[in-house]
Design a protein around this motif. Structure first.
Motif, mmCIF file in Angstrom:
data_model
loop_
_atom_site.group_PDB
_atom_site.id
_atom_site.type_symbol
_atom_site.label_atom_id
_atom_site.label_comp_id
_atom_site.label_asym_id
_atom_site.label_seq_id
_atom_site.Cartn_x
_atom_site.Cartn_y
_atom_site.Cartn_z
ATOM 1 N N LEU A 207 -43.219 10.343 33.319
ATOM 2 C CA LEU A 207 -42.219 10.730 31.090
ATOM 3 C C LEU A 207 -41.474 10.382 31.334
ATOM 4 C CD1 LEU A 207 -44.613 13.399 30.963
ATOM 5 C CD2 LEU A 207 -45.142 11.981 30.832
ATOM 6 N N THR B 195 -38.498 12.740 29.209
ATOM 7 C CA THR B 195 -39.099 13.052 28.687
ATOM 8 C C THR B 195 -39.268 12.273 27.082
ATOM 9 O OG1 THR B 195 -40.179 14.412 26.979
ATOM 10 C CG2 THR B 195 -38.870 15.201 27.619
ATOM 11 N N ALA C 187 -48.118 10.212 22.328
ATOM 12 C CA ALA C 187 -48.698 9.267 22.670
ATOM 13 C C ALA C 187 -48.083 7.914 22.079
ATOM 14 C CB ALA C 187 -49.783 9.327 23.424
ATOM 15 N N THR D 183 -44.440 17.584 25.932
ATOM 16 C CA THR D 183 -44.162 16.589 27.108
ATOM 17 C C THR D 183 -45.646 17.659 27.807
ATOM 18 O OG1 THR D 183 -41.672 17.366 26.853
ATOM 19 C CG2 THR D 183 -42.711 16.339 29.483
ATOM 20 N N LEU E 142 -48.323 16.386 26.336
ATOM 21 C CA LEU E 142 -48.298 14.011 26.480
ATOM 22 C C LEU E 142 -49.432 13.591 27.973
ATOM 23 C CD1 LEU E 142 -46.980 11.444 25.230
ATOM 24 C CD2 LEU E 142 -44.815 11.922 26.684
ATOM 25 N N ALA E 143 -48.396 14.434 28.816
ATOM 26 C CA ALA E 143 -48.293 14.465 30.375
ATOM 27 C C ALA E 143 -50.029 13.699 30.569
ATOM 28 C CB ALA E 143 -48.437 15.090 31.080
ATOM 29 N N LEU F 226 -51.746 11.053 28.580
ATOM 30 C CA LEU F 226 -51.494 10.128 29.620
ATOM 31 C C LEU F 226 -53.307 9.791 30.824
ATOM 32 C CD1 LEU F 226 -48.203 9.163 31.322
ATOM 33 C CD2 LEU F 226 -49.167 8.417 28.705
ATOM 34 N N SER G 270 -48.014 5.850 33.089
ATOM 35 C CA SER G 270 -47.394 6.458 32.948
ATOM 36 C C SER G 270 -46.590 5.700 30.677
ATOM 37 C CB SER G 270 -45.586 5.553 33.413
ATOM 38 O OG SER G 270 -46.135 3.556 33.001
ATOM 39 N N VAL G 271 -45.394 5.925 30.796
ATOM 40 C CA VAL G 271 -45.519 6.274 29.508
ATOM 41 C C VAL G 271 -45.292 4.790 29.059
ATOM 42 C CG1 VAL G 271 -44.363 8.597 28.878
ATOM 43 C CG2 VAL G 271 -43.021 6.409 29.621
#
Ligand SMILES: Cc1cc2nc3c(=O)[nH]c(=O)nc-3n(C[C@H](O)[C@H](O)[C@H](O)COP(=O)(O)O)c2cc1C
Length: 357
Positions: free
Chosen positions: A58, A69, A288, A324, A327-328, A331, A338-339
């Motif tokens: 991230l 983040t 995302a 965060t 978001l992980a 993903l 990865s971002v």
């Protein structure tokens, strides 16, 4: 009810009605904010399989500053009305979460206290009618360790200017630190200035970008850009990047949304500079999606303010950590390790707002 709705509710019950109303307020009848919220929520992903998401990364950089983040804290005024420590508490939370803090021109917390939190911070600039005062502020912010300026250009006319418009400015607040504007200015700074010296300038042209960069020695991001051609003009004027934003739907009720403008701005800049986004982002999936559409990072506004009001530093930390963590998870769910692996093909184009022609 999502956890953000629950947080808003908890924050509201503990705040005076005029403060809660100020934070929740939106321009016009709230149609832009409603469309921002609904737009992010309506997006759908096209997940990939057979990608290794054992570890999801991230981390990224924003204007060269490393962050753990891409969920950043938007500059917001009057945070001492949420909690007596204001931006000092928000900054400590941002530091702990590996995030970055936007600090409003209208902060009541001294720059030294913001800097002491250890969070990287950017100073948000409302250019004042008296440019000498703006110069003083940005010089002080730079000396205190701000790493960039965020020049907000979407507020030269406020929703409160409209007859009968829904107010977004705290004009009905009792006097006190939370009401004071630009408290990094002292009474000596303000002595012998014209009346209206601290009012927001309405006569800005492109030269203001270069001027701010010159007097501060810092990169300048322009916030409130909603058109590709404007984004190019900002870069041509010396900006280091842009923030696509409707000020959380507080600028113009009938405005195009930041979500709708984002792809146009990203395409116009074509990788020449960083594009950030905010307005209506309430979940890790929204972050995302913003990154998939080409944003480097996303700011959250009201959720952080509500976290501060509900639980102080721990409340902001919880908002940043939760977004965060979401978001992980997204993903992993969409097959992005990865971002940086977030790309437009991961979104169903049929769920995106149509591009302006
Ligand atoms: C209470 C409040 C105060 C704000 N104050 C400022 C400000 O002083 N300067 C600025 O550029 N933006 C300000 N904003 C806008 C935020 O930086 C950001 O664009 C917006 O909150 C993002 O939308 P969201 O609240 O839906 O996340 C403010 C927003 C709120 C909610």
């Amino acid at each position: 009810m999502s956890w953000v709705d629950d947080l808003e509710h908890r924050a509201r019950v503990g705040l005076p009605a005029y403060v809660a109303g100020y934070v929740a307020a939106a321009a016009g009848g709230g149609e832009c904010l409603a469309e921002e919220l609904a737009g992010w929520e309506a997006l759908r992903f096209r997940p990939r399989v057979l990608t290794d998401t054992g570890d999801v990364d991230l981390t990224t950089t924003v204007l060269g500053t490393p962050v753990r983040t891409p969920v950043l804290v938007a500059p917001m005024a009057q945070q001492v009305a949420a909690h007596p420590d204001g931006e000092a508490a928000t900054g400590r939370a941002a530091a702990a979460a590996g995030s970055l803090l936007g600090v409003s021109t209208n902060t009541a917390v001294p720059f030294a206290d913001v800097a002491a939190t250890g969070a990287p911070w950017w100073y948000q600039v409302y250019v004042m009618a008296d440019r000498g005062l703006t110069r003083l502020l940005v010089e002080r912010a730079a000396a205190a360790g701000a790493r960039a300026l965020v020049l907000t250009l979407d507020t030269t006319a406020l929703a409160t200017d409209a007859p009968g418009g829904q107010g977004v400015e705290p004009t009905d607040w009792p006097p006190g630190p939370a009401r004071a504007r630009a408290t990094a200015l002292t009474s000596e700074d303000l002595a012998d200035r014209d009346q209206g010296a601290t009012a927001m300038a309405r006569d800005l042209d492109a030269d203001v970008v270069g001027w701010l960069a010159e007097v501060s020695g810092l990169p300048v991001l322009v916030k409130g850009v909603l058109r590709g051609d404007d984004a190019v003009r900002c870069l041509d004027a010396g900006a280091a990047g842009v923030v696509v934003s409707t000020h959380g739907g507080r600028r113009l009720g009938s405005s195009v949304t930041a979500l709708r403008a984002l792809p146009e701005v990203v395409a116009a800049l074509d990788g020449r500079a960083e594009v950030l986004v905010d307005s209506g982002i309430r979940s890790g999936a929204h972050v995302a999606a913003a990154l998939a559409l080409g944003a480097r990072a996303a700011f959250v506004g009201r959720p952080a303010w509500w976290g501060l009001a509900a639980d102080g530093e721990a409340g902001v930390r919880s908002v940043l950590d939760r977004l965060t963590a979401e978001l992980a998870l997204v993903l992993r769910q969409v097959g992005a390790p990865s971002v940086r692996a977030l790309a437009p093909d991961l979104l169903d184009p049929a769920t995106l707002p149509a591009r302006p022609r």
